[in-house]
Motif scaffolding. Structure first.
Motif, PDB file in Angstrom:
ATOM      1  N   PRO A  54      27.544  58.163  16.760  1.00  0.00           N
ATOM      2  CA  PRO A  54      28.740  59.023  16.760  1.00  0.00           C
ATOM      3  C   PRO A  54      29.187  59.409  15.350  1.00  0.00           C
ATOM      4  CG  PRO A  54      29.000  57.228  18.329  1.00  0.00           C
ATOM      5  CD  PRO A  54      27.781  56.918  17.527  1.00  0.00           C
ATOM      6  N   ASP A  55      29.035  58.499  14.379  1.00  0.00           N
ATOM      7  CA  ASP A  55      29.385  58.822  12.997  1.00  0.00           C
ATOM      8  C   ASP A  55      28.507  59.950  12.469  1.00  0.00           C
ATOM      9  OD1 ASP A  55      30.786  56.442  13.465  1.00  0.00           O
ATOM     10  OD2 ASP A  55      30.698  55.869  11.365  1.00  0.00           O
ATOM     11  N   VAL A  56      27.220  59.889  12.786  1.00  0.00           N
ATOM     12  CA  VAL A  56      26.292  60.929  12.343  1.00  0.00           C
ATOM     13  C   VAL A  56      26.688  62.276  12.940  1.00  0.00           C
ATOM     14  CG1 VAL A  56      23.898  61.732  12.425  1.00  0.00           C
ATOM     15  CG2 VAL A  56      24.380  59.315  12.002  1.00  0.00           C
ATOM     16  N   ILE A  57      27.044  62.273  14.222  1.00  0.00           N
ATOM     17  CA  ILE A  57      27.425  63.515  14.898  1.00  0.00           C
ATOM     18  C   ILE A  57      28.652  64.131  14.245  1.00  0.00           C
ATOM     19  CG2 ILE A  57      28.319  64.460  17.066  1.00  0.00           C
ATOM     20  CD1 ILE A  57      26.567  62.319  18.498  1.00  0.00           C
ATOM     21  N   SER A  86      32.241  49.247   7.790  1.00  0.00           N
ATOM     22  CA  SER A  86      33.502  49.309   8.528  1.00  0.00           C
ATOM     23  C   SER A  86      33.303  49.727   9.974  1.00  0.00           C
ATOM     24  CB  SER A  86      34.465  50.296   7.857  1.00  0.00           C
ATOM     25  OG  SER A  86      34.756  49.891   6.549  1.00  0.00           O
ATOM     26  N   ASN A  87      32.321  50.555  10.234  1.00  0.00           N
ATOM     27  CA  ASN A  87      32.152  51.096  11.577  1.00  0.00           C
ATOM     28  C   ASN A  87      31.084  50.370  12.387  1.00  0.00           C
ATOM     29  OD1 ASN A  87      34.166  52.909  11.030  1.00  0.00           O
ATOM     30  ND2 ASN A  87      32.793  54.559  10.443  1.00  0.00           N
ATOM     31  N   ARG A  88      29.956  50.074  11.793  1.00  0.00           N
ATOM     32  CA  ARG A  88      28.906  49.383  12.557  1.00  0.00           C
ATOM     33  C   ARG A  88      29.251  47.928  12.778  1.00  0.00           C
ATOM     34  NH1 ARG A  88      23.940  49.759  14.441  1.00  0.00           N
ATOM     35  NH2 ARG A  88      23.613  51.885  13.708  1.00  0.00           N
ATOM     36  N   HIS A  89      29.704  47.241  11.756  1.00  0.00           N
ATOM     37  CA  HIS A  89      29.913  45.793  11.856  1.00  0.00           C
ATOM     38  C   HIS A  89      31.359  45.405  12.152  1.00  0.00           C
ATOM     39  CE1 HIS A  89      25.824  45.321  10.493  1.00  0.00           C
ATOM     40  NE2 HIS A  89      26.081  46.034   9.418  1.00  0.00           N
ATOM     41  N   CYS A  90      32.285  46.341  12.008  1.00  0.00           N
ATOM     42  CA  CYS A  90      33.707  46.036  12.233  1.00  0.00           C
ATOM     43  C   CYS A  90      34.326  46.967  13.264  1.00  0.00           C
ATOM     44  CB  CYS A  90      34.472  46.088  10.910  1.00  0.00           C
ATOM     45  SG  CYS A  90      33.959  44.817   9.744  1.00  0.00           S
ATOM     46  N   PHE A  91      33.531  47.401  14.227  1.00  0.00           N
ATOM     47  CA  PHE A  91      34.031  48.090  15.420  1.00  0.00           C
ATOM     48  C   PHE A  91      34.911  49.293  15.088  1.00  0.00           C
ATOM     49  CE2 PHE A  91      33.669  43.464  16.260  1.00  0.00           C
ATOM     50  CZ  PHE A  91      32.464  43.510  16.945  1.00  0.00           C
ATOM     51  N   ASN A  92      34.349  50.180  14.254  1.00  0.00           N
ATOM     52  CA  ASN A  92      34.978  51.464  13.917  1.00  0.00           C
ATOM     53  C   ASN A  92      36.309  51.316  13.195  1.00  0.00           C
ATOM     54  OD1 ASN A  92      32.963  53.215  14.698  1.00  0.00           O
ATOM     55  ND2 ASN A  92      33.792  53.577  16.744  1.00  0.00           N
ATOM     56  N   ASP A 126      36.188  55.262  21.044  1.00  0.00           N
ATOM     57  CA  ASP A 126      36.707  56.613  21.266  1.00  0.00           C
ATOM     58  C   ASP A 126      37.181  57.301  19.990  1.00  0.00           C
ATOM     59  OD1 ASP A 126      36.211  56.527  23.975  1.00  0.00           O
ATOM     60  OD2 ASP A 126      38.211  55.804  24.501  1.00  0.00           O
ATOM     61  N   HIS A 127      37.211  56.588  18.870  1.00  0.00           N
ATOM     62  CA  HIS A 127      37.751  57.180  17.642  1.00  0.00           C
ATOM     63  C   HIS A 127      36.985  58.417  17.173  1.00  0.00           C
ATOM     64  CE1 HIS A 127      40.854  54.251  17.120  1.00  0.00           C
ATOM     65  NE2 HIS A 127      40.026  53.246  16.946  1.00  0.00           N
ATOM     66  N   THR A 178      40.138  58.008   6.689  1.00  0.00           N
ATOM     67  CA  THR A 178      39.032  57.877   7.637  1.00  0.00           C
ATOM     68  C   THR A 178      37.751  57.661   6.855  1.00  0.00           C
ATOM     69  OG1 THR A 178      40.083  59.319   9.278  1.00  0.00           O
ATOM     70  CG2 THR A 178      37.690  59.065   9.414  1.00  0.00           C
ATOM     71  N   LEU A 179      36.995  56.636   7.227  1.00  0.00           N
ATOM     72  CA  LEU A 179      35.715  56.341   6.587  1.00  0.00           C
ATOM     73  C   LEU A 179      34.580  56.518   7.587  1.00  0.00           C
ATOM     74  CD1 LEU A 179      36.454  53.060   4.576  1.00  0.00           C
ATOM     75  CD2 LEU A 179      36.840  55.435   3.888  1.00  0.00           C
ATOM     76  N   ILE A 180      33.590  57.295   7.196  1.00  0.00           N
ATOM     77  CA  ILE A 180      32.359  57.401   7.979  1.00  0.00           C
ATOM     78  C   ILE A 180      31.320  56.603   7.195  1.00  0.00           C
ATOM     79  CG2 ILE A 180      30.668  58.982   8.977  1.00  0.00           C
ATOM     80  CD1 ILE A 180      32.786  61.151   8.986  1.00  0.00           C
ATOM     81  N   ASP A 181      31.258  55.321   7.491  1.00  0.00           N
ATOM     82  CA  ASP A 181      30.432  54.428   6.686  1.00  0.00           C
ATOM     83  C   ASP A 181      29.736  53.414   7.575  1.00  0.00           C
ATOM     84  OD1 ASP A 181      32.626  52.748   7.344  1.00  0.00           O
ATOM     85  OD2 ASP A 181      32.183  51.512   5.601  1.00  0.00           O
ATOM     86  N   VAL A 182      28.977  52.530   6.952  1.00  0.00           N
ATOM     87  CA  VAL A 182      28.213  51.534   7.715  1.00  0.00           C
ATOM     88  C   VAL A 182      29.002  50.254   7.963  1.00  0.00           C
ATOM     89  CG1 VAL A 182      26.138  50.120   7.785  1.00  0.00           C
ATOM     90  CG2 VAL A 182      25.995  52.480   6.997  1.00  0.00           C
TER      91      VAL A 182
END
Length: 433
Positions: A12-15, A311-317, A334-335, A305-309
Motif C-alpha cells: 500500500p505504501d508503494v501504491i 515505521s510502517n512495516r514493523h510498527c503497524f503503519n 486503512d491509513h 506522514t512517513l512512507i517508510d520501512v
C-alpha cells in the motif's frame, strides 16, 4: 524525486507513493528521476482500486507480505495453512494475525529469558536480553497502541487472555502498567500537541539539542506526577488516581524485585524502562517537531506522514501519523487508503509527507539542522510541488521554531473559535472516511 522507492516498502505504501509521484509528473510535465512504469496505472482511481484489492489481505509477519510466504508443498507452507485459519478464529479482525504472532513471540522469548536471568544470572545473557528487548520495543509498543485504542485485539471469548498478556509483557518491554493508555489515549489524543499536552513540542526550539534534552528529561523525571495533576486540573479525579496508582504500583514492584535480586531486575525491568521512555519521547518528538506557525492546532499541520520501512512495516503503519490523529480509531491497515481518499484535504491543509526516513532519523536530522537532507525526503504535494530543495529546507526550518507564551495564547486560546472551525473541518474529513 531524487530518492528511489525502497524495495521493502509495504505494497500500500508503494501504491500511494507512486500515486504522489504521478501527481508530481503531471504537475511539472517533466520526467521524474524515479522511473514509474505505466504511469496511467497510478492515477487516483487506479490507485484506489489497487488499495481496495489489498484491503482484506491478512498480515501474518511484519517481515514478509502474504505473497512472500511459502505456498504449495512443504512443511512451512503446511504450517501456515493450519496457522492462518486457526489464528483468524482467535483474532478480532481477520487481517491482524500478526498481532497473535507477536504475542506468542514475546511470551515465548522474553518471558523465559527473564525467568532464566532470575534463576541463573550471567552478564552475557543479560546484555543479549536487553538487545533482544530493544529489537522488540517498537513493534510491541505499536501492537499495544492498537490494543489500547480498540479495547483489545482478540475476540470476546478470549478476553481473559487479551486482558492478561499486556500485564505480563508491559514491564518486560519498559512500560509501567496501564500508563501508556492513560497518557496516550486519555491525554495526548485529547490535547493533540497543544499547550496542555505534557508531551507537546511547541514550547521547545525543536532543532536545539539542549531543548530536546529538556524535553526528554522532563518526561522521564516528572511524568509520574504531572499526568495525575493534569487529570486533577481537568476535574477527572478517577483518572488521576488510576494514573498515579499505575505508576506507583509499577515502581513498588520494581523496588521489591531490586531488594530480592538486583542485577536481573536491572536488566529485565530498569534498563528497558529507561530505554522505552527515551524511545517514546524521541519518537513523539519526530512526529510533532514540524509544527505550522500559522495554524498549529490543525492535525494536518502539527503532525506528519512517513512512507517508510521501519515505521510502517514493523510498527503497524505508525508512519501515517496525521491519519491516526484525525481518526484514532481507524484500523492501522486503512491509513494508506484513507490518505489517498482525502488527498485533497491533505493538500489544502499543507500537510507534510516524507519517504525513506523514520521518526528516529527525523529527530536526529532536525537536531543536526540538516534541513537539506529532510528536503530531499519530502514528497511534495500541492503548493510544495515545484519548490526547490532550498525552499523546502527553509520551509521545514520555519516549522521547528518555538512558540512564545504570547503566541500560544493567541493561537490556542484567543483564537479558540478559529480552532473550533479547524476541528470541524477535521471532523468532516473523518466522517468522509
Amino acid at each position: 524525486m531524487e530518492a528511489p522507492i525502497h524495495p521493502l516498502l509495504l505494497q500500500p505504501d508503494v501504491i500511494v507513493l507512486k500515486n504522489l509521484l504521478h501527481d508530481i509528473q503531471s504537475s511539472t510535465q517533466s520526467v521524474s528521476q524515479v522511473s514509474i512504469e505505466n504511469s496511467s496505472d497510478h492515477d487516483d482511481q487506479s490507485s484506489m482500486r489497487a488499495l481496495d484489492d489489498l484491503r482484506n489481505e491478512p498480515t501474518v509477519f511484519t517481515n514478509w507480505d502474504l505473497k512472500d510466504l511459502p505456498a504449495g508443498k512443504g512443511i512451512r507452507a503446511h504450517m501456515l495453512r493450519v496457522y492462518i485459519p486457526w489464528a483468524q478464529g482467535i483474532i478480532r479482525n481477520s487481517v491482524d494475525i500478526v498481532f497473535l504472532t507477536h504475542i506468542f513471540l514475546y511470551l515465548g522469548t522474553s518471558v523465559p529469558s527473564a525467568a532464566i536471568l532470575y534463576c541463573r544470572f550471567t552478564w552475557v545473557h543479560a546484555i543479549c536480553h536487553v538487545l533482544m528487548q530493544l529489537s522488540y520495543c517498537g513493534s510491541f509498543t505499536l501492537m499495544l497502541h492498537n490494543h489500547i485504542h480498540n479495547n483489545g485485539l482478540l475476540k470476546k471469548e478470549y478476553a481473559w487472555f487479551d486482558n492478561t498478556w499486556p500485564y505480563i509483557l508491559e514491564p518486560l518491554m519498559g512500560h509501567t502498567w496501564d500508563s501508556y493508555y492513560y497518557h496516550h489515549v486519555k491525554h495526548h489524543h485529547v490535547e493533540g500537541n497543544g499547550p496542555e499536552d505534557l508531551s507537546s513540542t511547541i514550547r521547545y526550539q525543536r532543532d536545539e539539542l539542549g531543548h530536546f534534552l529538556m524535553y526528554v528529561g522532563r518526561f522521564i523525571a516528572f511524568i509520574w506526577i504531572e499526568l495525575p495533576l493534569y487529570f486533577l486540573r481537568k476535574h477527572k479525579p478517577a483518572l488521576a488516581f488510576k494514573a498515579a496508582a499505575s505508576e506507583m504500583v509499577s515502581y513498588a514492584f520494581i523496588y521489591f524485585l531490586v531488594r530480592m535480586n538486583f542485577y536481573p531486575t536491572l536488566f529485565v525491568l530498569i534498563i528497558p524502562l529507561f530505554l522505552m521512555r527515551i524511545g517514546l519521547m524521541v519518537g513523539n518528538y519526530g512526529q510533532h517537531a514540524l509544527v505550522d506557525d500559522i495554524d498549529p492546532a490543525s492535525d494536518f499541520r502539527s503532525s506528519i506522514t512517513l512512507i517508510d520501512v521501519p515505521s510502517n512495516r514493523h510498527c503497524f503503519n505508525d508512519g501515517w501519523h496525521t491519519s491516526h490523529h484525525l481518526n484514532p480509531l481507524r484500523h492501522w491497515k486503512d491509513h494508506p487508503r484513507a490518505f489517498l481518499k482525502a488527498k485533497k484535504e491533505y493538500t489544502n491543509g499543507r500537510a507534510l509527507v516524507f519517504q525513506n526516513i523514520d521518526y528516529l532519523m527525523m529527530t536526529y536530522r532536525i537536531l543536526r539542522k540538516d534541513y537539506l537532507y529532510l528536503a530531499k525526503c519530502v514528497v511534495p504535494i500541492g503548493d510544495q510541488i515545484g519548490m526547490s530543495k532550498q525552499e523546502l529546507a527553509n520551509m521545514l526550518r520555519s516549522k521547528t521554531r518555538r512558540f512564545s507564551e504570547e503566541e500560544i495564547q493567541e493561537k490556542f486560546y484567543k483564537g479558540r473559535n478559529t480552532q473550533r472551525e479547524a476541528k470541524k473541518k477535521d471532523d468532516l474529513y473523518i466522517s468522509k472516511i
